[in-house]
Design a protein around this motif. Structure first.
Motif, mmCIF file in Angstrom:
data_model
loop_
_atom_site.group_PDB
_atom_site.id
_atom_site.type_symbol
_atom_site.label_atom_id
_atom_site.label_comp_id
_atom_site.label_asym_id
_atom_site.label_seq_id
_atom_site.Cartn_x
_atom_site.Cartn_y
_atom_site.Cartn_z
ATOM 1 N N PRO A 192 0.799 -1.231 0.000
ATOM 2 C CA PRO A 192 0.000 0.000 0.000
ATOM 3 C C PRO A 192 0.826 1.273 0.000
ATOM 4 C CG PRO A 192 -0.825 -1.528 1.658
ATOM 5 C CD PRO A 192 0.378 -2.165 1.054
ATOM 6 N N ASP A 193 1.903 1.295 0.766
ATOM 7 C CA ASP A 193 2.641 2.564 0.833
ATOM 8 C C ASP A 193 3.289 2.919 -0.504
ATOM 9 O OD1 ASP A 193 4.197 0.270 1.657
ATOM 10 O OD2 ASP A 193 5.879 1.656 1.918
ATOM 11 N N ARG A 194 3.567 1.883 -1.336
ATOM 12 C CA ARG A 194 4.089 2.164 -2.675
ATOM 13 C C ARG A 194 2.982 2.688 -3.574
ATOM 14 N NH1 ARG A 194 8.255 -1.249 -4.005
ATOM 15 N NH2 ARG A 194 8.334 -0.113 -5.955
ATOM 16 N N ILE A 195 1.795 2.089 -3.410
ATOM 17 C CA ILE A 195 0.672 2.489 -4.253
ATOM 18 C C ILE A 195 0.274 3.928 -3.961
ATOM 19 C CG2 ILE A 195 -1.752 1.988 -4.784
ATOM 20 C CD1 ILE A 195 -1.107 -0.960 -4.362
ATOM 21 N N VAL A 196 0.313 4.289 -2.667
ATOM 22 C CA VAL A 196 -0.012 5.660 -2.286
ATOM 23 C C VAL A 196 0.867 6.639 -3.059
ATOM 24 C CG1 VAL A 196 0.164 7.332 -0.414
ATOM 25 C CG2 VAL A 196 -0.868 5.126 0.010
ATOM 26 N N ARG A 197 2.133 6.311 -3.169
ATOM 27 C CA ARG A 197 3.069 7.208 -3.837
ATOM 28 C C ARG A 197 2.776 7.381 -5.326
ATOM 29 N NH1 ARG A 197 7.766 7.584 -0.231
ATOM 30 N NH2 ARG A 197 7.083 6.355 1.541
ATOM 31 N N LEU A 198 2.074 6.395 -5.888
ATOM 32 C CA LEU A 198 1.754 6.503 -7.306
ATOM 33 C C LEU A 198 0.552 7.407 -7.559
ATOM 34 C CD1 LEU A 198 2.237 2.789 -8.378
ATOM 35 C CD2 LEU A 198 3.694 4.723 -8.954
ATOM 36 N N GLY A 199 -0.134 7.818 -6.500
ATOM 37 C CA GLY A 199 -1.245 8.744 -6.701
ATOM 38 C C GLY A 199 -2.625 8.113 -6.528
ATOM 39 N N MET A 200 -2.701 7.109 -5.702
ATOM 40 C CA MET A 200 -4.003 6.511 -5.421
ATOM 41 C C MET A 200 -4.230 6.601 -3.917
ATOM 42 S SD MET A 200 -5.361 2.602 -5.919
ATOM 43 C CE MET A 200 -4.612 2.327 -7.492
ATOM 44 N N ALA A 201 -5.441 6.961 -3.518
ATOM 45 C CA ALA A 201 -5.723 7.041 -2.096
ATOM 46 C C ALA A 201 -6.954 6.207 -1.785
ATOM 47 C CB ALA A 201 -5.952 8.487 -1.675
ATOM 48 N N TYR A 202 -7.019 5.744 -0.546
ATOM 49 C CA TYR A 202 -8.052 4.790 -0.179
ATOM 50 C C TYR A 202 -8.615 5.175 1.179
ATOM 51 C CZ TYR A 202 -9.551 0.209 1.763
ATOM 52 O OH TYR A 202 -10.221 -0.819 2.373
ATOM 53 N N VAL A 203 -9.937 5.175 1.273
ATOM 54 C CA VAL A 203 -10.581 5.442 2.556
ATOM 55 C C VAL A 203 -11.329 4.173 2.982
ATOM 56 C CG1 VAL A 203 -12.237 6.868 3.807
ATOM 57 C CG2 VAL A 203 -10.874 7.868 1.982
ATOM 58 N N PRO A 204 -10.815 3.490 3.991
ATOM 59 C CA PRO A 204 -11.504 2.269 4.433
ATOM 60 C C PRO A 204 -12.887 2.598 5.003
ATOM 61 C CG PRO A 204 -9.342 2.494 5.473
ATOM 62 C CD PRO A 204 -9.632 3.774 4.794
ATOM 63 N N GLN A 205 -13.690 1.551 5.133
ATOM 64 C CA GLN A 205 -15.053 1.780 5.602
ATOM 65 C C GLN A 205 -15.092 2.154 7.076
ATOM 66 O OE1 GLN A 205 -17.584 -1.576 4.937
ATOM 67 N NE2 GLN A 205 -19.305 -0.663 6.003
ATOM 68 N N VAL A 206 -14.331 1.427 7.880
ATOM 69 C CA VAL A 206 -14.329 1.718 9.316
ATOM 70 C C VAL A 206 -12.907 1.997 9.764
ATOM 71 C CG1 VAL A 206 -16.375 0.413 9.943
ATOM 72 C CG2 VAL A 206 -14.166 -0.745 9.771
ATOM 73 N N GLU A 207 -12.789 2.564 10.956
ATOM 74 C CA GLU A 207 -11.478 2.911 11.511
ATOM 75 C C GLU A 207 -10.626 3.630 10.476
ATOM 76 O OE1 GLU A 207 -9.654 -0.369 13.475
ATOM 77 O OE2 GLU A 207 -11.303 -0.537 14.881
ATOM 78 N N ASN A 208 -11.194 4.675 9.909
ATOM 79 C CA ASN A 208 -10.481 5.368 8.839
ATOM 80 C C ASN A 208 -9.907 6.709 9.271
ATOM 81 O OD1 ASN A 208 -12.868 6.727 9.069
ATOM 82 N ND2 ASN A 208 -13.721 5.957 7.143
ATOM 83 N N VAL A 209 -9.932 6.969 10.589
ATOM 84 C CA VAL A 209 -9.309 8.196 11.096
ATOM 85 C C VAL A 209 -8.437 7.837 12.299
ATOM 86 C CG1 VAL A 209 -11.097 9.807 10.370
ATOM 87 C CG2 VAL A 209 -11.333 8.620 12.547
ATOM 88 N N PHE A 210 -7.564 8.766 12.689
ATOM 89 C CA PHE A 210 -6.779 8.593 13.912
ATOM 90 C C PHE A 210 -7.479 9.353 15.030
ATOM 91 C CE2 PHE A 210 -3.588 8.497 10.421
ATOM 92 C CZ PHE A 210 -3.227 7.160 10.547
ATOM 93 N N PRO A 211 -8.199 8.674 15.891
ATOM 94 C CA PRO A 211 -9.070 9.378 16.833
ATOM 95 C C PRO A 211 -8.355 10.286 17.812
ATOM 96 C CG PRO A 211 -9.058 7.006 17.267
ATOM 97 C CD PRO A 211 -8.343 7.220 15.976
ATOM 98 N N SER A 212 -7.119 9.978 18.212
ATOM 99 C CA SER A 212 -6.526 10.842 19.232
ATOM 100 C C SER A 212 -5.793 12.032 18.621
ATOM 101 C CB SER A 212 -5.617 10.032 20.164
ATOM 102 O OG SER A 212 -4.487 9.593 19.462
ATOM 103 N N LEU A 213 -5.808 12.127 17.304
ATOM 104 C CA LEU A 213 -5.209 13.299 16.660
ATOM 105 C C LEU A 213 -6.307 14.317 16.330
ATOM 106 C CD1 LEU A 213 -2.886 11.271 16.434
ATOM 107 C CD2 LEU A 213 -2.442 12.114 14.144
ATOM 108 N N THR A 214 -5.907 15.563 16.195
ATOM 109 C CA THR A 214 -6.890 16.575 15.816
ATOM 110 C C THR A 214 -7.189 16.439 14.325
ATOM 111 O OG1 THR A 214 -5.256 18.197 15.202
ATOM 112 C CG2 THR A 214 -5.950 18.192 17.510
ATOM 113 N N ALA A 215 -8.244 17.144 13.893
ATOM 114 C CA ALA A 215 -8.621 17.076 12.480
ATOM 115 C C ALA A 215 -7.446 17.477 11.606
ATOM 116 C CB ALA A 215 -9.814 17.980 12.222
ATOM 117 N N GLN A 216 -6.812 18.588 11.979
ATOM 118 C CA GLN A 216 -5.707 19.047 11.135
ATOM 119 C C GLN A 216 -4.548 18.052 11.137
ATOM 120 O OE1 GLN A 216 -4.973 23.096 10.793
ATOM 121 N NE2 GLN A 216 -2.793 22.905 10.385
ATOM 122 N N GLU A 217 -4.277 17.472 12.305
ATOM 123 C CA GLU A 217 -3.189 16.490 12.356
ATOM 124 C C GLU A 217 -3.501 15.275 11.483
ATOM 125 O OE1 GLU A 217 -1.373 17.368 16.810
ATOM 126 O OE2 GLU A 217 -2.981 15.926 16.576
#
Lengths: 257, 234, 343, 307
Positions: free
Chosen positions: B72-97
């Motif tokens: 995945p980390d290689r694919i990200v670099r090629l310009g593709m992004a993915y949003v999983p269905q669940v657990e798709n954010v880092f809850p203890s970070l702020t929105a901007q982080e």
């Protein structure tokens, strides 16, 4: 057999299950269907004590079993399987089954020493039962394999086998068909039918494979947005416009305030 | 040449094959919706494209590069992004982080991109200092999408973005998806809400039991009565 | 001849110690190997067992003692049982707050209790005589056996000196038999238990606690039982040590070293296999004793040699974890006894 | 009344020992939150740091780097230089241990990692003992006079002020790192959800590396500060504090570095104040009992996430 009344459960502010009521009649194979997010698995977890409802009640026969812990619900004769099999990997298939029955004398530490004969007798009965169940599901050839080495479909059958070890009154199956190949699936369906016919076990099945549900289940309960949308024969459900809309229209939840 | 093509994909979990011979393609700037009954293998398809699952057979090609089985980390670099269905954010970070994390692999100054994302989701700018763990489902979904957009991807894959949201919020999310697409991002969306997602899609694929069943424009699929049967059998 | 006598005597000494460790290893096996409980306070239970036995069976406080309690001079077996019971109670107290939580918490709590026990041993002189420890703990049947041996030697003054020496130290032979006998009995008990439905239930907890709960098993209760049972066995080991060494002090029970050796023994022998637990204790004690000889050939000081031995054991543990995590003997995969008869 | 009058002084001692425990605890907490296991070798990382500093200090003295005491402190520039270099060398050692051991065991369970960390703990401690022996080594031989703070009547030594300041600076740096640097944020993100971190393109191996570096550097700091406070170090230094550190971390909430700081302070203060009432020998037991009480009331700790 199972009566669900006004069941509700929230996660955060989201109403995953919201005033949901339905009845599962004795001796039926009842299907529980609905789009993703309709709250089926949550209902299963509420029924089996893995979650406590915020409000509402669950009755088995005349008994109120709302909010009992899982092992107490189990003793009420309500068994469930999991969508992802939870087999005990480094134990053999037979051991996996023999674990299940409650009230085993030999589970009290001293009995294997002070009442060895009784324990052995009971072991023999349980063991015979396990072989019988394995025969029934045509798994006998695997009895001494580690459960962890079974294929995905075989693990699903093992899950069903576990419930059969206790002659349960109600069996709740959570997606028994997911990841099981066609042949095994047919065997699974006919096993369920035979069990229902021969032992009078009641089944409540959550499943996405519609062919499976439609062939096996009457009645079918449709859930949508956390509550019961309708109930009917497979044909009725298939023709119902409301149901189709629910499937194509997405599941939304109510939010507090 | 299409932006992304998949051919004859077989994939699944362990010895459980979920996808049996699935093919698809996405052109630049398209919105593609993949619908189908539960258990059809939609999420599995996204995970396979993004390298979270290895296909047992078949190939995935992105911008003329074979990305079959790439991490995945290689694919990200090629310009593709993915949003999983669940657990798709880092809850203890702020929105901007959370958004900054989306830009983790960027070495340059990404403050312009941050502003662009904030333009797409003005609400996030307001709440940028709030912890995401305390946000509602709709806001989290925006954070998740915003995070994925931080790399300025050419293709955005969304796994059931409207699931478990209130109707109004879902509507808003769909509207944002169109807005994102208008900035030139191709979108591959897997949706439980077939109606809404087909409305905004250029084309759609219908999967059932891990196989392609229909491929057509969104409108045609909406009108197709057979699709109901796929959902309800019979 | 003298060297042979020396070697035989050493082997007896070696086997007594290894057998005692075998008992500890069996106790840990029921906790870790079968139930999956991570106890790293073994030394604490070992110490509690030894002190309990010494206080119950040992002599009352002498004039030089700082303690004012204990020394009931009760029979060996009473001390042994008391050691087991007291260890069981300590385990119960540790288990109740921690066994509902993740494994890390039990680990931290057991090492905490071991440390606390050591502090009590050091500081509560009225009970333990502090750092001076307890002395003159009687070895069971020591006097009659010694008297018999002396009488026999008195009657046979013409024996060659090496045979005389060997017979003179024959009490150790008796103690070895005692240790091995208790080890064997405990082994039989454990074997029967782990093959019983009880054993099946704790194994299920090891594999997947939720799944076991789903089958109607009260997992918390089983975990407590396994922890307590294992601790009781460790207490028996402690009591055997006290009666053999005849002198115990807090220094005999350094918290991590004793614990650590037992862990390496079990992991090397094969956790989840009682034969493996015993095998491991003999092998590791052999390595431990062997390194003692080996370091003698190098120009190290005594403390350096001791450090080096621990480093070797630590490396050994990591090597096992990396390359043979299942240990020498794999887990027993066998159907319950009853199935064998049918087949 | 005699007892109560000692309490202000004990509070000072509590803050000092709390500072050291906090620094040790942050590392334990970070390792737990990122790698998911309780690292029993952390105490011995502290001892390792303290001994590396000792070695470097001897070296710098040999090289003729001046070690005339700075101001009121009892040590000089040479020592501070050794201090900083020791942080780096400890981090390097720990990273190597991770590469050769922990990294290869990461695919197994957290319990196996924990077991292996016990092996590392004993191995390291005995390596130190092998080279330096079990006897104490003195950092500073000179006895330092305490300053009496007017009004309150409590005494504090300049070295102790240094300890508190060093701890505050370290905690401040950790806070800045976690909140305001890219790697720090990535570390928190990885602790939240490692799978998502990977999908986002965060190099989680690098994050793990940094976790060890920071944990080890702080461990070295804690070990050296403990050496300054005690005046001497032994190979058992870290192990003797490990139980109190674990108690701090559990009290504050396993996996939350800020919880470790809070927990460290509470445990440090309670241990010192307890000596007014019970034998000094029981300090670790006090920590243990506080931890058990916490587990009974709220197992997730004061600042822990609900699970």
């Amino acid at each position: 057999m199972l009566v669900v009344e006004d069941l509700a459960k929230q996660f955060g502010g989201l109403h995953a299950v919201d005033s949901c009521s339905f009845t599962v009649k004795r001796g039926t194979i009842t299907g529980l269907i609905g789009p993703n997010g309709a709250g089926k698995t949550t209902v299963f977890n509420l029924l089996t004590g893995f979650l406590k409802p915020d409000s509402g009640e669950v009755h088995r026969a005349e008994e109120n079993i709302t909010g009992l812990p899982p092992h107490r619900v189990f003793r009420q004769g309500i068994c469930r399987t999991f969508q992802i099999p939870r087999e005990l990997k480094e134990m053999t298939v037979v051991e996996n089954l023999m674990l299940v029955p409650s009230g085993q004398l030999g589970e009290r530490m001293w009995n294997p020493f002070f009442r060895p004969r009784r324990v052995r007798q009971q072991e023999r009965t349980i063991c015979d039962k396990a072989f019988e169940v394995l025969d029934f599901l045509q798994l006998s050839h695997l009895k001494d394999e580690y459960a962890g080495s079974l294929s995905g479909g075989q693990k699903k059958l093992l899950e069903l086998a576990r419930t059969m070890m206790v002659d349960p009154r109600v069996v709740l199956l959570d997606e028994p068909g997911a990841g099981v190949n066609r042949t095994l699936l047919k065997r699974l369906a006919s096993s369920i039918e035979r069990l229902c016919r021969e032992t009078g076990t009641t089944f409540l099945i959550v499943e996405h494979d519609m062919d499976f549900i439609m062939r096996l289940c009457t009645p079918v309960i449709v859930m949508s947005e956390g509550r019961k949308l309708m109930e009917g024969t497979p044909a009725e459900v298939q023709q119902d416009q409301q149901v189709l809309d629910a499937y194509l229209g997405g599941q939304y939840v109510a939010i507090d305030g | 040449m299409s932006l992304l093509t998949g051919e004859g994909i077989h994939s699944g979990y362990g010895d459980m094959e979920v996808l049996h011979d699935v093919s698809f393609r996405i052109e630049e700037k398209e919105i593609i919706s993949i619908i189908g009954p539960n258990g059809a293998g939609k999420s599995t398809l996204l995970k396979t494209i993004f390298g979270l699952l290895k296909p047992t057979k078949g190939s995935v090609t992105f911008k003329e590069n074979s990305i079959t089985g790439l991490a995945p980390d290689r694919i990200v670099r090629l310009g593709m992004a993915y949003v999983p269905q669940v657990e798709n954010v880092f809850p203890s970070l702020t929105a901007q982080e959370n958004l900054e994390m989306g830009a983790f692999i960027r070495k340059d100054d990404f403050s312009d991109r941050l502003e662009e994302v904030y333009e797409l989701f003005p609400l996030l700018k307001e709440r940028r200092r709030q912890r995401v763990g305390k946000m509602s489902g709709g806001e989290r979904q925006m954070v998740a999408m915003g995070r994925a957009l931080m790399l300025d991807p050419e293709l955005l894959m969304l796994d059931e973005p409207s699931a478990a949201l209130a109707p109004k919020l879902a509507e808003m999310i769909f509207e944002r998806i169109t807005a994102i697409n208008e900035t030139g991002v191709s979108i591959l969306i897997v949706e439980q809400n077939a109606k809404e997602s087909l409305k905004l899609a250029d084309r759609g694929y219908v999967l059932a039991s891990g196989q392609n069943r229909f491929e057509d424009t969104g409108e045609n699929l909406l009108a197709n009565e057979e699709i109901g049967q796929l959902y309800l059998g019979g | 001849m003298d060297t042979i006598v020396g070697i035989i005597n050493y082997i007896v000494f070696f086997a007594i110690t290894a057998g005692t460790y075998g008992i500890l290893s069996l106790g840990l096996n029921i906790q870790w190997g079968y139930t999956g409980l991570f106890n790293i306070g073994i030394a604490g239970f070992y110490a509690v067992g030894a002190y309990t036995a010494a206080l119950v069976s040992g002599p009352p406080p002498g004039a030089w003692d700082g303690r004012i309690f204990g020394g009931f001079e009760l029979p060996f077996l009473v001390g042994l049982l008391a050691a087991a019971v007291v260890c069981g109670i300590v385990a119960l107290l540790v288990g109740i707050p921690t066994l509902r939580l993740r494994a890390d918490y039990l680990a931290i709590a057991t090492i905490g209790i071991a440390e606390t026990i050591r502090l009590v041993l050091k500081n509560e002189s009225w009970l333990t005589n502090g750092v001076w420890g307890l002395q003159q703990i009687p070895s069971p049947l020591y006097d009659p056996i010694r008297a018999g041996v002396t009488r026999f030697l008195g009657g046979h003054p013409d024996l060659p000196p090496w045979l005389h020496d060997l017979i003179f130290k024959s009490y150790n032979w008796f103690y070895l038999l005692l240790v091995l006998g208790i080890l064997f009995i405990l082994y039989l008990i454990m074997q029967r238990l782990v093959r019983s439905p009880w054993g099946r239930a704790v194994k299920a907890i090891r594999e997947d606690e939720d799944a076991a709960a789903m089958s109607g098993k009260n997992t918390f209760s089983f975990k407590i039982q396994a922890l307590v049972l294992g601790a009781m066995i460790m207490g028996i080991g402690g009591s055997l040590y006290a009666h053999y060494a005849r002198f115990i002090s807090p220094a005999s029970f350094k918290p991590l070293y004793g614990t650590f050796l037992v862990w390496v023994m079990l992991v090397l022998g094969g956790s989840g296999n009682n034969k493996g637990a015993i095998l491991g204790s003999f092998v590791v004690w052999g390595i431990w004793a062997g390194t003692d000889f080996l370091t003698g050939y190098f120009p190290f000081t005594a403390t350096q040699a001791a450090s080096l031995r621990i480093i070797i054991i630590a490396v050994l543990l990591e090597v096992i974890l990396l390359w043979r995590p299942q240990g020498l003997l794999q887990r027993e995969k066998r159907p319950p006894t009853i199935l064998k008869k049918k087949a | 009344m005699q007892i109560l009058s000692r309490i202000p002084q004990l509070l000072i001692y509590g803050v000092i020992s709390g500072s050291i425990l906090s620094l040790g605890g942050i590392g334990v907490s970070l390792t737990y939150s990122i790698l998911g296991f309780a690292n029993f070798a952390h105490g011995d990382f502290m001892a390792l740091g303290a001994y590396i500093a000792l070695g470097l200090f001897t070296l710098t003295a040999g090289l003729g780097i001046p070690s005339t005491p700075l101001g009121p402190l009892s040590f000089g520039f040479g020592f501070i230089l050794s201090f900083i270099l020791a942080m780096g060398l400890t981090a390097l050692t720990v990273v190597l241990i991770d590469r050769f051991l922990f990294k290869r065991l990461r695919h197994t369970s957290s319990i196996i990692l924990m077991m292996s960390s016990i092996g590392v703990a004993l191995g390291l401690r005995n390596v130190l003992q092998f080279f330096w022996g079990p006897q104490p080594h003195y950092y500073i031989e000179k006895i330092q006079l305490a300053i009496v703070i007017p009004g309150v009547g409590v005494r504090i030594k300049p070295d102790q002020v240094f300890i508190i300041i060093a701890a505050i600076v370290s905690v401040g740096l950790v806070h800045y790192f976690l909140q305001h640097t890219k790697m720090g944020k990535a570390m928190r993100a990885t602790a939240d959800n490692m799978a998502l971190a990977r999908v986002t393109g965060i190099n989680t191996e690098r994050v793990i590396l940094w976790t060890w570096v920071i944990g080890a550097a702080l461990a070295a700091t804690a070990g050296i500060l403990a050496g300054i406070e005690n005046k001497f170090i032994t190979p058992e230094l870290g192990w003797q504090m490990l139980l109190s550190i674990f108690a701090s971390v559990v009290l504050g909430g396993l996996g939350n570095p800020y919880g470790a700081i809070l927990g460290g302070m509470i445990i440090g203060l309670s241990e010192e104040v307890s000596t007014a009432f019970i034998s000094t020998g029981y300090k670790p037991a006090v920590a243990f009992i506080i931890m058990i009480i916490m587990l009974l009331i709220k197992p997730t700790g004061l600042l822990g996430k609900r699970r």
